[in-house]
Enzyme design. Structure first.
Site, PDB file in Angstrom:
ATOM      1  N   SER A  52       2.072 -11.039  -1.542  1.00  0.00           N
ATOM      2  CA  SER A  52       1.118 -10.342  -0.681  1.00  0.00           C
ATOM      3  C   SER A  52      -0.067  -9.723  -1.427  1.00  0.00           C
ATOM      4  O   SER A  52      -1.053  -9.354  -0.807  1.00  0.00           O
ATOM      5  CB  SER A  52       1.830  -9.246   0.121  1.00  0.00           C
ATOM      6  OG  SER A  52       2.238  -8.192  -0.721  1.00  0.00           O
ATOM      7  N   LYS A 124       0.362  -2.153  -1.924  1.00  0.00           N
ATOM      8  CA  LYS A 124      -0.852  -2.580  -1.219  1.00  0.00           C
ATOM      9  C   LYS A 124      -2.062  -1.870  -1.830  1.00  0.00           C
ATOM     10  O   LYS A 124      -1.935  -0.931  -2.615  1.00  0.00           O
ATOM     11  CB  LYS A 124      -0.777  -2.229   0.277  1.00  0.00           C
ATOM     12  CG  LYS A 124       0.421  -2.784   1.027  1.00  0.00           C
ATOM     13  CD  LYS A 124       0.418  -4.299   1.113  1.00  0.00           C
ATOM     14  CE  LYS A 124       1.673  -4.817   1.833  1.00  0.00           C
ATOM     15  NZ  LYS A 124       1.808  -6.283   1.725  1.00  0.00           N
TER      16      LYS A 124
END
Length: 237
Positions: A52, A124
Site C-alpha cells: 500500500s 500511511k
C-alpha cells in the site's frame, strides 16, 4: 610449584567460564528488557506487510519509527506514520492465529522487533491535518489541500492521485491519510462512511517512520516531500 600454579590457573579459568554461563541467561533477560523499553518509548522497528505504500516502501521492508517525535512537535503533512487501527480499520493482511500460547508468544515477540507484521498497525502518509480541507481532484486530477495542489512524485508509477473523488475538512484531533500506492491502499478514502469521514484519531498514532533499515541495499531516510512546504498549504493550520 610451577605445576601447582598452572593447576590453580586452569581452575580459575574454568570457574570464570562457569560463572559466565550461569550469568548468561540473566544478561539475555536484561538485554531483552532494555530492548523492549526502548521499543516501547523511543524507537520501534516495523515490518511492511503490504504494497500500500509502494514504491516508497516495499513488502518486507523494515522501517524505524520514532515514538518520541510528536512529544516535541506536531504531526506534519507528508509525514509517514504508523497508527493503530484497533476497533476501526479492517486488517490489510490476513493474520492466522498460531493457536497455541507458545506460537502466540513468538509472534508477539516478532512483532515487537519488526520481524513479522502486526495485524492491527497501519502505515500511511499524512495528507491533511486538523482544519485542512482535502479534495480530489482539481482540473488536472491532483489532490488539493486548502485549495493548493500538491505535487506527488512518490505516488506509485501508473497510479492517478485518486481513483475516488472526495472532499473533507479534517476535524479537530484527526488526520486524513493515504497510501502512496493509491490503487492498492485501503486508506481514508475507503472509510468515508465511517465516523470521522475517513479520518483517523491522532491519539492512535504510534509514531513517525523516519528510515528504512532493511534490506541494507534500500536503507535510506524518509524525508517530508518538498511539496508540503508550500506556504499556501498552511492557510488553515
Amino acid at each position: 610449584m610451577i605445576a601447582e600454579d598452572t593447576q590453580q590457573t586452569d581452575t580459575g579459568r574454568r570457574g570464570k567460564k562457569g560463572s559466565f554461563f550461569l550469568e548468561l541467561p540473566g544478561l539475555v533477560v536484561i538485554a531483552l528488557v532494555l530492548a523492549l523499553l526502548i521499543k516501547s518509548f523511543v524507537v520501534q522497528a516495523f515490518y511492511i506487510p503490504s504494497g500500500s505504500m509502494e514504491n516508497t516502501l516495499l513488502v518486507n521492508d523494515r522501517v524505524l519509527v520514532n515514538k518520541l517525535v510528536y512529544r516535541v512537535r506536531d504531526i506534519e503533512r507528508g509525514d509517514i506514520i504508523v497508527f493503530s487501527g484497533v476497533d476501526s480499520w479492517d486488517p490489510e493482511i490476513e493474520y492466522e492465529d498460531p493457536g497455541n500460547p507458545i506460537g502466540r508468544a513468538f509472534h508477539w515477540m516478532g512483532v515487537q522487533f519488526g520481524i513479522v507484521p502486526g495485524d492491527t498497525d497501519y502505515i500511511k502518509r499524512v495528507i491533511g491535518i486538523p482544519g485542512d480541507t482535502v479534495k480530489c481532484c482539481d482540473s488536472k486530477g491532483r489532490v488539493t489541500v486548502n485549495g493548493t495542489a500538491i505535487d506527488e512524485p512518490y505516488v506509485h508509477p501508473g497510479d492517478v492521485p485518486s481513483d475516488q473523488t472526495f472532499e473533507i475538512t479534517v476535524p479537530k484531533d484527526r488526520l486524513w491519510v493515504m497510501g502512496d500506492h493509491r490503487s492498492d491502499s485501503y486508506d481514508s478514502r475507503r472509510h468515508t462512511e465511517d465516523p470521522g469521514g475517513g479520518t483517523i484519531p491522532i491519539e492512535k498514532v504510534i509514531g513517525r517512520a523516519f528510515a528504512i533499515v532493511w534490506p541494507f541495499d534500500r536503507a535510506t531516510v524518509l524525508p517530508i516531500p518538498a511539496t508540503f512546504a508550500q506556504p499556501a498549504l498552511h492557510a488553515k493550520s
